[in-house]
Motif scaffolding. Structure first.
Motif, mmCIF file in Angstrom:
data_model
loop_
_atom_site.group_PDB
_atom_site.id
_atom_site.type_symbol
_atom_site.label_atom_id
_atom_site.label_comp_id
_atom_site.label_asym_id
_atom_site.label_seq_id
_atom_site.Cartn_x
_atom_site.Cartn_y
_atom_site.Cartn_z
ATOM 1 N N TRP A 97 7.452 23.643 39.081
ATOM 2 C CA TRP A 97 6.605 24.696 38.211
ATOM 3 C C TRP A 97 7.119 25.536 37.210
ATOM 4 O O TRP A 97 8.487 25.866 37.187
ATOM 5 N N ASP A 98 6.179 25.974 36.277
ATOM 6 C CA ASP A 98 6.791 26.806 35.205
ATOM 7 C C ASP A 98 7.220 28.169 35.916
ATOM 8 O O ASP A 98 8.703 28.741 35.456
ATOM 9 N N THR A 99 6.589 28.722 36.766
ATOM 10 C CA THR A 99 6.901 29.956 37.664
ATOM 11 C C THR A 99 6.739 29.893 39.128
ATOM 12 O O THR A 99 5.921 29.135 39.554
ATOM 13 N N LEU A 100 7.260 30.694 39.881
ATOM 14 C CA LEU A 100 7.011 30.831 40.963
ATOM 15 C C LEU A 100 5.748 31.102 41.336
ATOM 16 O O LEU A 100 4.920 30.549 42.561
ATOM 17 N N GLU A 101 5.220 31.913 40.657
ATOM 18 C CA GLU A 101 3.498 32.596 40.914
ATOM 19 C C GLU A 101 2.698 31.538 40.674
ATOM 20 O O GLU A 101 1.774 31.357 41.180
ATOM 21 N N ASP A 102 3.296 30.523 39.685
ATOM 22 C CA ASP A 102 2.241 29.333 39.402
ATOM 23 C C ASP A 102 1.971 28.311 40.672
ATOM 24 O O ASP A 102 0.888 27.990 40.984
ATOM 25 N N HIS A 103 3.024 28.456 41.753
ATOM 26 C CA HIS A 103 2.682 27.871 42.936
ATOM 27 C C HIS A 103 2.107 28.584 44.000
ATOM 28 O O HIS A 103 0.978 28.457 44.619
ATOM 29 N N THR A 104 2.949 29.885 44.136
ATOM 30 C CA THR A 104 2.345 30.700 45.290
ATOM 31 C C THR A 104 1.045 31.402 44.917
ATOM 32 O O THR A 104 0.571 31.882 46.121
ATOM 33 N N VAL A 105 0.577 31.750 43.942
ATOM 34 C CA VAL A 105 -0.445 32.361 43.688
ATOM 35 C C VAL A 105 -1.598 31.465 43.042
ATOM 36 O O VAL A 105 -2.530 31.163 43.531
ATOM 37 N N GLY A 106 -1.155 30.985 41.883
ATOM 38 C CA GLY A 106 -2.175 30.066 41.154
ATOM 39 C C GLY A 106 -2.785 28.819 42.093
ATOM 40 O O GLY A 106 -3.872 28.617 41.732
ATOM 41 N N PHE A 107 -1.642 28.161 42.511
ATOM 42 C CA PHE A 107 -2.256 26.813 43.326
ATOM 43 C C PHE A 107 -2.531 27.349 44.572
ATOM 44 O O PHE A 107 -3.381 27.198 45.044
ATOM 45 N N ARG A 108 -1.586 28.003 45.275
ATOM 46 C CA ARG A 108 -1.933 28.170 46.909
ATOM 47 C C ARG A 108 -3.149 29.162 47.048
ATOM 48 O O ARG A 108 -3.883 28.914 48.210
ATOM 49 N N GLN A 109 -3.535 29.814 46.239
ATOM 50 C CA GLN A 109 -4.725 30.690 46.472
ATOM 51 C C GLN A 109 -5.730 30.382 45.898
ATOM 52 O O GLN A 109 -6.936 30.997 45.251
ATOM 53 N N SER A 110 -5.999 28.869 45.318
ATOM 54 C CA SER A 110 -6.847 28.359 44.550
ATOM 55 C C SER A 110 -7.757 27.324 45.372
ATOM 56 O O SER A 110 -6.953 26.808 46.482
ATOM 57 N N PRO A 111 -8.996 26.894 45.035
ATOM 58 C CA PRO A 111 -9.501 25.679 45.518
ATOM 59 C C PRO A 111 -8.727 24.601 45.289
ATOM 60 O O PRO A 111 -8.925 23.640 46.244
ATOM 61 N N LEU A 112 -7.679 24.304 44.559
ATOM 62 C CA LEU A 112 -6.921 23.123 44.345
ATOM 63 C C LEU A 112 -6.239 22.893 45.529
ATOM 64 O O LEU A 112 -5.989 21.617 45.975
ATOM 65 N N PHE A 113 -5.754 23.981 46.342
ATOM 66 C CA PHE A 113 -4.912 24.042 47.424
ATOM 67 C C PHE A 113 -5.783 23.241 48.486
ATOM 68 O O PHE A 113 -5.289 22.547 49.470
#
Length: 100
Positions: A57-73
C-alpha cells in the motif's frame, strides 16, 4: 510504502478453491482500492492450509481506512471469507533495508 502481512488459515482441503478466490479478489476488488500497489500469496509447505498474503500500500491509511472502511472490503470478504478457518492475523510493516 507499507506492507500488509496477513496470516491466513483456511479449512482443510479447500486450497485450490481458495487460491482461485483470493486471486479473483486481488485482481477484481483489492486492485480498485486507492494506494493498492499489488500483492502476493504464498502457501505453507509444512502447513498447506496456511497462507501468507502480502499487499503493498502507498500508506497505512490506504489500507486501514480507505480499503477496510469501504464497500470494497465487504466485497473482498464475501469472496475470501468463507474459506477462513479463523480470522486472519494482520500486521503492517515499513521497509527498512532492501537488498538486490
Amino acid at each position: 510504502m507499507i506492507l500488509e502481512l496477513a496470516d491466513i488459515r483456511i479449512h482443510p482441503g479447500q486450497q485450490a478453491a481458495f487460491e482461485k478466490a483470493i486471486e479473483l479478489g486481488l485482481n477484481t476488488v483489492a486492485c480498485q482500492a486507492k494506494g493498492f500497489q499489488g500483492g502476493k500469496v504464498n502457501r505453507g509447505i509444512e502447513s498447506p492450509e496456511r497462507y501468507v498474503l502480502q499487499i503493498f500500500w502507498d500508506t497505512l491509511e490506504d489500507h486501514t481506512v480507505g480499503f477496510r472502511q469501504s464497500p470494497l472490503f465487504t466485497q473482498w470478504r464475501a469472496i475470501v471469507g468463507p474459506f477462513f478457518a479463523a480470522p486472519p492475523h494482520v500486521e503492517h510493516f515499513e521497509l527498512t533495508v532492501k537488498s538486490q
